[in-house]
Design an enzyme around this catalytic site. Sequence first.
Site, mmCIF file in Angstrom:
data_model
loop_
_atom_site.group_PDB
_atom_site.id
_atom_site.type_symbol
_atom_site.label_atom_id
_atom_site.label_comp_id
_atom_site.label_asym_id
_atom_site.label_seq_id
_atom_site.Cartn_x
_atom_site.Cartn_y
_atom_site.Cartn_z
ATOM 1 N N GLU A 10 5.401 -5.484 -7.735
ATOM 2 C CA GLU A 10 4.751 -6.332 -6.745
ATOM 3 C C GLU A 10 3.450 -6.882 -7.303
ATOM 4 O O GLU A 10 2.967 -6.442 -8.350
ATOM 5 C CB GLU A 10 4.473 -5.575 -5.446
ATOM 6 C CG GLU A 10 3.471 -4.442 -5.557
ATOM 7 C CD GLU A 10 3.224 -3.765 -4.212
ATOM 8 O OE1 GLU A 10 3.510 -4.373 -3.173
ATOM 9 O OE2 GLU A 10 2.738 -2.620 -4.218
ATOM 10 N N HIS A 69 3.164 4.360 -12.907
ATOM 11 C CA HIS A 69 2.710 3.168 -12.179
ATOM 12 C C HIS A 69 1.563 2.568 -12.995
ATOM 13 O O HIS A 69 0.469 3.123 -13.060
ATOM 14 C CB HIS A 69 2.225 3.570 -10.788
ATOM 15 C CG HIS A 69 1.757 2.433 -9.945
ATOM 16 N ND1 HIS A 69 2.128 2.273 -8.630
ATOM 17 C CD2 HIS A 69 0.938 1.379 -10.209
ATOM 18 C CE1 HIS A 69 1.563 1.188 -8.140
ATOM 19 N NE2 HIS A 69 0.830 0.632 -9.088
ATOM 20 N N GLY A 118 0.801 -1.218 0.000
ATOM 21 C CA GLY A 118 0.000 0.000 0.000
ATOM 22 C C GLY A 118 0.831 1.264 0.000
ATOM 23 O O GLY A 118 0.380 2.313 0.455
ATOM 24 N N GLY A 119 2.069 1.191 -0.514
ATOM 25 C CA GLY A 119 2.912 2.374 -0.564
ATOM 26 C C GLY A 119 3.654 2.669 0.728
ATOM 27 O O GLY A 119 4.378 3.656 0.817
ATOM 28 N N LYS A 171 -2.520 6.353 -4.007
ATOM 29 C CA LYS A 171 -3.158 6.752 -5.257
ATOM 30 C C LYS A 171 -4.312 7.726 -5.024
ATOM 31 O O LYS A 171 -5.072 7.591 -4.069
ATOM 32 C CB LYS A 171 -3.674 5.505 -5.979
ATOM 33 C CG LYS A 171 -2.595 4.472 -6.263
ATOM 34 C CD LYS A 171 -3.200 3.134 -6.660
ATOM 35 C CE LYS A 171 -2.142 2.058 -6.795
ATOM 36 N NZ LYS A 171 -2.742 0.724 -7.017
ATOM 37 N N VAL A 185 -8.753 -1.356 -4.904
ATOM 38 C CA VAL A 185 -9.662 -0.224 -4.728
ATOM 39 C C VAL A 185 -10.177 0.244 -6.091
ATOM 40 O O VAL A 185 -11.366 0.526 -6.271
ATOM 41 C CB VAL A 185 -8.950 0.948 -4.014
ATOM 42 C CG1 VAL A 185 -9.869 2.157 -3.903
ATOM 43 C CG2 VAL A 185 -8.457 0.516 -2.639
ATOM 44 N N ARG A 241 -5.437 -9.680 -4.165
ATOM 45 C CA ARG A 241 -6.779 -9.309 -3.688
ATOM 46 C C ARG A 241 -7.441 -8.433 -4.736
ATOM 47 O O ARG A 241 -6.832 -8.102 -5.754
ATOM 48 C CB ARG A 241 -6.661 -8.512 -2.383
ATOM 49 C CG ARG A 241 -5.689 -7.325 -2.513
ATOM 50 C CD ARG A 241 -5.730 -6.383 -1.354
ATOM 51 N NE ARG A 241 -4.623 -5.441 -1.361
ATOM 52 C CZ ARG A 241 -4.553 -4.345 -2.103
ATOM 53 N NH1 ARG A 241 -5.523 -4.051 -2.946
ATOM 54 N NH2 ARG A 241 -3.517 -3.533 -2.023
#
Length: 444
Positions: A288, A208, A164-165, A237, A295, A292
Amino acid sequence: MSSRRVLIANRGEIALRIVRACHHLGLEAVAAHSDADASARWVELADDAVRLGGSPAAKSYLDVDAVLRAADESGADAVHPGYGFLAENADFARRVREAGLVFIGPSPEVIERMGDKAAARRTAQEAGVPVVPGSAALTDPSQAADAAAEVGFPLLVKAAAGGGGRGIRPVSDAAELAGVLSTAQAEAGAAFGDGTVYLERLVPRARHVEVQVLADQQGNVVHAFERDCSVQRRRQKLIEEAPAPGLAPETRRAMTEAAARLAEHVGYLGAGTVEFLLGPDGEFFFIEMNTRIQVEHPITECVTGVDLVTEQLRVAAGEPLSARQEEIELRGAAIELRINAEDPEQDFRPSPGDLVAFDPPGGPGVRVETGFAAGDRISPFYDSMIAKLICWAPTRSEAIARARQALTELRVDGVPSTTSLHAELLDDAEFVAGEVHTSWLENR
């Protein structure tokens, strides 16, 4: 799934999205909720609800024992983790399976393998997928200097167990390395319970770009094309687009094929995302895999017509994917704006509070995903996202125009939000031209 009852181990807009997908397939949805979310919209719309515990995530959505008890009490036979919280926790997936329940996602072994960023790099290399030049996992600072010399500066120190950054620190030269390494290891240990880090070359002005993949129990693997997620602040993001603007057809083909190849190589199951850095010269590198739903999955649904959450549920039930690769085609363009309860004028400080007014926009091609309504409280315990505003149109320029119009209709009162910033960004000449990269917003 014999009793066809799914426990949703999440909250907010993704919980409501899963409730709707369950109902679309004739499944019963059970909302597992914290005290803060007891009267939330997704809880009311579910077929049943079970209390997990107190409002802090550690006492509710991150409590594995509480989630498993909720599944048992509600008679659920499957668990959908959504994103965040326990979604990429291999031990949780393993315990769900050991309890005789279906985990709606890949196997614990795949989550473990792809969740360790250093191991994921090795796996990508095995599958013939290009990776950013980097080091092996580092636990001893004395290894870092030699590894950095081999990788080259500027570089990033990255937490092996991060996501998640988070857990990422830039290093511009050798003099900075020791101090940054120590800080990064401490942060990684505190955030993820694992202080292991590795080094990765920083690709200047990189975009990205991520590829959506789907795989079933029959061995079928497909991709649903790509999304550009380059508009970020602190590696989180803010705006996502599908397809990626200005992407050369040969690059798209190579990138999507590489993502599908990696998913097949690891024996993936369900929906996942393979993330790449795309350099100005068109060269791309694996960074990566998110094991899942993402978002930003709605923009992929808009441009392909594939219902990703429904596919997750079908695959978990043993059904094959609903579409072959040749049947998945790009149609138009979609853009997603994350409407967060944050103050852009105060360095994006989270701003929880009462949502006094909330009037979402509408019209052709406009989709709003949210778990909130006017009068609800944006809790300080969780992520600050209020809603996702998704706009589709036949062309990118029309999608941007539609998003501009939708923002003029959107009303958010009671808490600061990113709404005005989005309006400003959509008018920016560089954004309109598709000339953004991952540090564009911060540089701007």
